[in-house]
Design an enzyme around this catalytic site. Structure first.
Site, PDB file in Angstrom:
ATOM      1  N   LYS A 167      56.453 -48.702  17.025  1.00  0.00           N
ATOM      2  CA  LYS A 167      56.956 -49.337  18.249  1.00  0.00           C
ATOM      3  C   LYS A 167      56.313 -48.697  19.480  1.00  0.00           C
ATOM      4  CE  LYS A 167      61.058 -50.907  15.995  1.00  0.00           C
ATOM      5  NZ  LYS A 167      62.252 -50.503  15.308  1.00  0.00           N
TER       6      LYS A 167
ATOM      7  N   GLN B 255      67.241 -47.126  16.469  1.00  0.00           N
ATOM      8  CA  GLN B 255      66.637 -47.365  15.154  1.00  0.00           C
ATOM      9  C   GLN B 255      67.698 -47.284  14.060  1.00  0.00           C
ATOM     10  OE1 GLN B 255      63.316 -48.217  14.590  1.00  0.00           O
ATOM     11  NE2 GLN B 255      64.090 -48.590  12.531  1.00  0.00           N
TER      12      GLN B 255
ATOM     13  N   ASP C 279      67.078 -56.018  20.570  1.00  0.00           N
ATOM     14  CA  ASP C 279      67.192 -56.354  19.138  1.00  0.00           C
ATOM     15  C   ASP C 279      68.107 -57.568  18.944  1.00  0.00           C
ATOM     16  OD1 ASP C 279      65.684 -55.029  17.280  1.00  0.00           O
ATOM     17  OD2 ASP C 279      66.990 -53.262  17.170  1.00  0.00           O
TER      18      ASP C 279
END
Ligand code: NAP
Length: 282
Positions: free
Chosen positions: A50, A94, A117
């Protein structure tokens, strides 16, 4: 018939180029904060990639690596601090978090406008009624691939195998919004093969190597393999028996090089969209 291989790696590179151009036109760089808790090697690989994606897109990025055992309240306070920062447009925790953390509580702390997300209930609700702010990254990546290869879900029979909040459910919703006739299968679905064999578009998001065999696939179907499993030799593979299914399908995604890179590209797109939102750019 040998299926056309849908190249997620190439499409992701193209998407990131467009994202970088749009980002460069903004007054302030899009900013993404990534939080990792603990030292899970797979999570570390994802976080590193990322960071590289952010560099490629010309984004500002920050990483917070917290030790496993950091009190959940400290993690939530960090998220709240980032919620208030003007230079941070997106916040990503994460997953999975190590044992002992309540993922739902942690994710709820992310402001919906920074929830790149798209896991916050507010964003899930907006998606359900067809007015999403951010599209969930993996299903959005699948839709981009379908569009790129000229596959229109309208009027097609779509079967999504897997009903997780991250992949299966939002995948089914995106196909439904594009007028597919959608069925969701899961671990309690009897005779999975009879169902999948009816699909014009089959999406497998389970996590079981070898689950989808050629006899479970309709001639000419579009087969999307979301899974990321390790086979006995430790190599990355999906749910679909690629070689045999490719003989029958019209389009198929490989693992690796299919949905995975597209998921990452869609995270960059959501971060760009968040930056536009925060800067009042349409
Ligand atoms: P998950 O939360 O474990 O969900 C798996 C789903 O599969 C569940 O709904 C489960 O049913 C269903 N299932 C399990 N065994 C089944 C069977 N034999 N037949 C039919 N359905 C079955 O996993 P996830 O987070 O959705 O991820 C799924 C896969 O996608 C994993 O391999 C993951 O690594 C991968 N993934 C890839 C990306 C990417 O970017 N490519 C992103 C996210 C995830 P129940 O609900 O009944 O238990």
């Amino acid at each position: 018939m040998a299926a056309i291989r849908m190249d997620g790696k190439a499409l992701a590179a193209k998407c990131k180029e467009t994202i970088a151009q749009e980002a460069a036109a903004l007054e302030r760089k899009p900013g993404l904060a990534v939080i990792i808790v603990g030292d899970d090697p797979a999570s570390r690989v994802y976080v590193n990639s990322k960071r590289r994606d952010c560099e490629e897109c010309g984004f500002y990025s920050e990483e917070y690596a917290l030790l496993d055992g950091t009190p959940q309240q400290e993690l939530i306070e960090l998220i709240e601090l980032l919620n208030g920062r003007e230079d941070i447009d997106g916040i990503l925790v994460q997953l999975p978090l190590p044992k002992g953390y309540n993922e739902e509580e942690v994710l709820l702390a992310i402001h919906p406008d920074k929830d790149v997300d798209s896991f916050h209930p507010q964003n899930v609700g907006a998606l359900t009624i067809g007015r999403p702010v951010f599209l969930p990254c993996t299903p959005a990546g699948v839709m981009e691939m379908l569009d790129e290869y000229g596959v229109d879900p309208a009027g097609k029979r779509c079967v999504v195998v897997g009903r997780s909040n991250i992949v299966g459910k939002p995948m089914a919703l995106l196909l439904l919004h594009r007028h597919g006739t959608v069925t969701i299968a899961h671990s309690r679905t009897p005779d999975l093969g009879a169902l999948t064999a009816q699909a014009d578009i089959l999406v497998s998001a389970v996590g079981k190597t070898g689950l989808i065999t050629a006899d479970m696939v309709k001639e000419g179907a579009v087969v999307i393999d979301v899974a990321m499993n390790r086979n006995q030799e430790g190599k990355l593979c999906g749910d679909v028996c690629f070689d045999q299914v490719a003989e029958k399908a019209s389009f198929i995604t490989p693992v690796p090089g299919g949905v995975g890179p597209m998921t990452r590209a869609m995270l960059m797109r959501n971060t760009l969209e968040a930056a536009k939102l925060h800067q009042g750019v349409k």
